[in-house]
Motif scaffolding. Structure first.
Motif, PDB file in Angstrom:
ATOM      1  N   ASP A 217       0.864  -1.179   0.000  1.00 47.41           N
ATOM      2  CA  ASP A 217       0.000   0.000   0.000  1.00 47.41           C
ATOM      3  C   ASP A 217       0.903   1.232   0.000  1.00 47.41           C
ATOM      4  N   PHE A 218       0.888   2.005  -1.081  1.00 49.66           N
ATOM      5  CA  PHE A 218       1.664   3.243  -1.132  1.00 49.66           C
ATOM      6  C   PHE A 218       0.725   4.359  -0.697  1.00 49.66           C
ATOM      7  N   LYS A 219       0.948   4.885   0.518  1.00 50.37           N
ATOM      8  CA  LYS A 219      -0.032   5.743   1.172  1.00 50.37           C
ATOM      9  C   LYS A 219       0.078   7.215   0.772  1.00 50.37           C
ATOM     10  N   VAL A 220       1.208   7.833   1.034  1.00 47.88           N
ATOM     11  CA  VAL A 220       1.383   9.278   0.789  1.00 47.88           C
ATOM     12  C   VAL A 220       2.761   9.505   0.174  1.00 47.88           C
ATOM     13  N   TRP A 221       2.985  10.729  -0.329  1.00 44.92           N
ATOM     14  CA  TRP A 221       4.196  11.021  -1.080  1.00 44.92           C
ATOM     15  C   TRP A 221       5.165  11.943  -0.355  1.00 44.92           C
ATOM     16  N   GLU A 222       4.665  12.968   0.315  1.00 42.31           N
ATOM     17  CA  GLU A 222       5.525  13.991   0.894  1.00 42.31           C
ATOM     18  C   GLU A 222       6.004  13.593   2.293  1.00 42.31           C
ATOM     19  N   LEU A 230       1.630   9.369   9.453  1.00 41.47           N
ATOM     20  CA  LEU A 230       2.116   7.996   9.648  1.00 41.47           C
ATOM     21  C   LEU A 230       3.153   7.879  10.752  1.00 41.47           C
ATOM     22  N   LYS A 231       3.650   9.039  11.210  1.00 39.16           N
ATOM     23  CA  LYS A 231       4.707   9.093  12.233  1.00 39.16           C
ATOM     24  C   LYS A 231       6.010   8.469  11.726  1.00 39.16           C
ATOM     25  N   ALA A 232       6.278   8.685  10.443  1.00 41.67           N
ATOM     26  CA  ALA A 232       7.528   8.209   9.845  1.00 41.67           C
ATOM     27  C   ALA A 232       7.831   9.103   8.649  1.00 41.67           C
ATOM     28  N   ASP A 233       8.735  10.046   8.817  1.00 42.60           N
ATOM     29  CA  ASP A 233       8.986  10.997   7.734  1.00 42.60           C
ATOM     30  C   ASP A 233       9.739  10.383   6.565  1.00 42.60           C
ATOM     31  N   ASP A 234      10.325   9.194   6.737  1.00 45.73           N
ATOM     32  CA  ASP A 234      11.026   8.535   5.640  1.00 45.73           C
ATOM     33  C   ASP A 234      10.152   7.511   4.929  1.00 45.73           C
ATOM     34  N   TYR A 235       8.855   7.549   5.172  1.00 44.79           N
ATOM     35  CA  TYR A 235       7.963   6.531   4.610  1.00 44.79           C
ATOM     36  C   TYR A 235       8.011   6.485   3.082  1.00 44.79           C
ATOM     37  N   ALA A 236       7.807   7.618   2.429  1.00 43.14           N
ATOM     38  CA  ALA A 236       7.712   7.617   0.969  1.00 43.14           C
ATOM     39  C   ALA A 236       9.006   7.152   0.318  1.00 43.14           C
ATOM     40  N   ALA A 237      10.133   7.627   0.815  1.00 47.24           N
ATOM     41  CA  ALA A 237      11.422   7.197   0.260  1.00 47.24           C
ATOM     42  C   ALA A 237      11.613   5.698   0.438  1.00 47.24           C
ATOM     43  N   THR A 238      11.218   5.181   1.597  1.00 49.14           N
ATOM     44  CA  THR A 238      11.321   3.745   1.866  1.00 49.14           C
ATOM     45  C   THR A 238      10.390   2.964   0.953  1.00 49.14           C
ATOM     46  N   ALA A 239       9.153   3.441   0.812  1.00 45.49           N
ATOM     47  CA  ALA A 239       8.171   2.746  -0.023  1.00 45.49           C
ATOM     48  C   ALA A 239       8.623   2.684  -1.475  1.00 45.49           C
ATOM     49  N   ARG A 240       9.220   3.757  -1.968  1.00 48.94           N
ATOM     50  CA  ARG A 240       9.685   3.753  -3.353  1.00 48.94           C
ATOM     51  C   ARG A 240      10.714   2.655  -3.585  1.00 48.94           C
ATOM     52  N   GLU A 276      -5.033  14.343  -3.004  1.00 54.18           N
ATOM     53  CA  GLU A 276      -5.075  13.732  -4.329  1.00 54.18           C
ATOM     54  C   GLU A 276      -3.838  14.057  -5.161  1.00 54.18           C
ATOM     55  N   ALA A 277      -3.223  15.202  -4.918  1.00 57.45           N
ATOM     56  CA  ALA A 277      -2.000  15.547  -5.650  1.00 57.45           C
ATOM     57  C   ALA A 277      -0.877  14.570  -5.312  1.00 57.45           C
ATOM     58  N   GLU A 278      -0.817  14.128  -4.061  1.00 59.14           N
ATOM     59  CA  GLU A 278       0.182  13.135  -3.682  1.00 59.14           C
ATOM     60  C   GLU A 278      -0.136  11.786  -4.315  1.00 59.14           C
ATOM     61  N   GLY A 279      -1.416  11.464  -4.410  1.00 60.39           N
ATOM     62  CA  GLY A 279      -1.802  10.231  -5.097  1.00 60.39           C
ATOM     63  C   GLY A 279      -1.386  10.248  -6.555  1.00 60.39           C
ATOM     64  N   ALA A 280      -1.507  11.407  -7.186  1.00 56.13           N
ATOM     65  CA  ALA A 280      -1.090  11.531  -8.579  1.00 56.13           C
ATOM     66  C   ALA A 280       0.416  11.320  -8.724  1.00 56.13           C
ATOM     67  N   GLU A 281       1.183  11.836  -7.779  1.00 55.44           N
ATOM     68  CA  GLU A 281       2.635  11.620  -7.810  1.00 55.44           C
ATOM     69  C   GLU A 281       2.973  10.131  -7.673  1.00 55.44           C
ATOM     70  N   ILE A 282       2.245   9.450  -6.829  1.00 57.74           N
ATOM     71  CA  ILE A 282       2.470   8.014  -6.641  1.00 57.74           C
ATOM     72  C   ILE A 282       2.198   7.264  -7.940  1.00 57.74           C
ATOM     73  N   MET A 283       1.120   7.626  -8.637  1.00 58.38           N
ATOM     74  CA  MET A 283       0.800   6.964  -9.900  1.00 58.38           C
ATOM     75  C   MET A 283       1.905   7.197 -10.931  1.00 58.38           C
ATOM     76  N   ARG A 284       2.419   8.416 -10.989  1.00 58.03           N
ATOM     77  CA  ARG A 284       3.494   8.698 -11.941  1.00 58.03           C
ATOM     78  C   ARG A 284       4.760   7.912 -11.604  1.00 58.03           C
ATOM     79  N   PHE A 285       5.035   7.773 -10.318  1.00 58.44           N
ATOM     80  CA  PHE A 285       6.192   6.973  -9.904  1.00 58.44           C
ATOM     81  C   PHE A 285       6.034   5.525 -10.345  1.00 58.44           C
ATOM     82  N   LEU A 286       4.862   4.943 -10.119  1.00 60.54           N
ATOM     83  CA  LEU A 286       4.640   3.552 -10.488  1.00 60.54           C
ATOM     84  C   LEU A 286       4.833   3.341 -11.984  1.00 60.54           C
ATOM     85  N   ALA A 287       4.325   4.268 -12.791  1.00 58.26           N
ATOM     86  CA  ALA A 287       4.437   4.133 -14.241  1.00 58.26           C
ATOM     87  C   ALA A 287       5.868   4.336 -14.721  1.00 58.26           C
ATOM     88  N   ASP A 288       6.549   5.310 -14.155  1.00 55.71           N
ATOM     89  CA  ASP A 288       7.875   5.688 -14.654  1.00 55.71           C
ATOM     90  C   ASP A 288       9.004   4.829 -14.096  1.00 55.71           C
TER      91      ASP A 288
END
Length: 360
Positions: A217-222, A230-240, A276-288
């Protein structure tokens, strides 16, 4: 080639030849499933492990329990003597074990997914939909061997399509040991690793060869958002990094002809109100950076839960906590994420089927 008999109706001959002679690939087109993602058969990855590789994974799992460094929290505790942030020791605490029918249709099928809900988590999502499980130490303590025996029971008694390990990030050593034990006891169905994507690369390395389907589950981007919610500021970098590693192991989601997913990655994104803007970033990451053939479930079932909407302690009035997400998500927000996914090139979505079968 069959010859057409002059005494046999031509239509009957054509129907018989259609059944017997059209290649199997053409016959499967009725499934609306692209051939690259269709499997004739599937053998779970753990069944192909050599005895040497299995022994090495067992040894690594025990070592990680003695110095817990598999999760991004890097607590470094000896799980036989104490606990880290997850508050779980050498035994996994399990809240529910049962066939489950609340997953994607390609995961639950007709018989259900053999779901194992682990108590506690290495995140503290303020909106957690399963906070009664993930934020509380409720359930039964199971050794890896006892856990593996439950997998076999789910297979033999529940007739489930898979073993679905839900929120297992903090018990990866126990999970690895349990899968190896269940293999020796006759487990034959695929294993799903159902995660928040807050996994370390070392954790995924231990799971390589044991897991068939990764369901992150890729939750948020920033970072600011993940720190607050989420109480984890490195979440998005880790998830990527985690999702890229998962895809490198098992590839895009693939199915057998019965419509059941057997291997690959299925990414979930719960659309959050106002994000939703963060969700859009997640979609672009998955595609690219992952794959344009990535199978994605853009989820709309967000609701205020856990700590969202509770009255702030010490507030003079009726001020609510996390007020910015204390509402349902709108159709416009959902549409924004979906359009961004399509614009990025993604095309495999978990949409409601337009028929009575599976949505592939």
């Amino acid at each position: 080639m069959h010859r057409t008999s002059l005494n046999r109706p031509l239509g009957a001959t054509v129907r018989r030849q259609t059944t017997q002679w059209i290649p199997r690939l053409q016959q499967t087109r009725a499934l609306h499933l692209a051939p690259p993602f269709l499997l004739e058969d599937y053998t779970p990855r753990y069944m192909t492990l050599s005895s040497r590789d299995a022994a090495m994974k067992r040894s690594a799992a025990y070592a990680h329990l003695r110095n817990c460094n598999l999760c991004p929290r890097l607590c470094g505790v000896n799980r036989y003597e104490s606990t880290g942030m997850c508050l779980i020791g050498e035994k996994a605490k399990v809240n529910v074990i049962a066939p489950h029918f609340g997953e994607e249709p390609c995961v639950q099928g007709h018989h259900g997914s053999g779901s194992v809900f682990f108590s506690m988590c290495n995140l503290r999502c303020v909106f957690c939909q399963n906070h009664d499980i993930a934020h509380q130490r409720n359930g039964m303590d199971l050794t890896p061997e006892e856990l593996g025996d439950w997998y076999v029971k789910l297979q033999e008694v529940g007739n489930v399509h898979n073993i679905n390990l839900i929120t297992p990030e903090h018990v990866v050593p126990q999970v690895a040991l349990s899968i190896l034990h269940a293999r020796d006891k006759g487990l034959k169905v695929p294993v799903i690793y159902n995660t928040s994507a807050y996994d370390s690369l070392a954790s995924l390395e231990l799971l390589d060869g044991l897991v068939d389907i990764y369901l992150p589950d890729f939750k948020v981007w920033e970072p600011a958002t993940s720190k607050r919610l989420l109480k984890a500021d490195d979440y998005a970098a880790t998830a990527r990094e985690s999702i890229k590693a998962m895809h490198a192991q098992v590839g895009d989601l693939c199915f057998t002809g019965d419509g059941i997913a057997k291997s690959g990655v299925l990414v979930r994104h719960l659309v959050m109100p106002g994000y939703e803007a963060e969700g859009a970033e997640i979609m672009r990451f998955l595609a690219d950076e992952v794959s344009r053939d990535c199978f994605v479930n853009i989820m709309e079932q967000y609701r205020p839960d856990a700590y969202v909407g509770r009255t702030k302690r010490g507030s003079a009035g009726d001020e609510k906590r996390y007020a910015e997400i204390n509402r349902a998500v709108s159709n416009e927000e959902l549409s924004t994420v979906r359009k961004a996914a399509e614009a990025a090139g993604l095309w495999r979505f978990c949409d409601p089927p337009k028929h009575d079968g599976f949505n592939l």
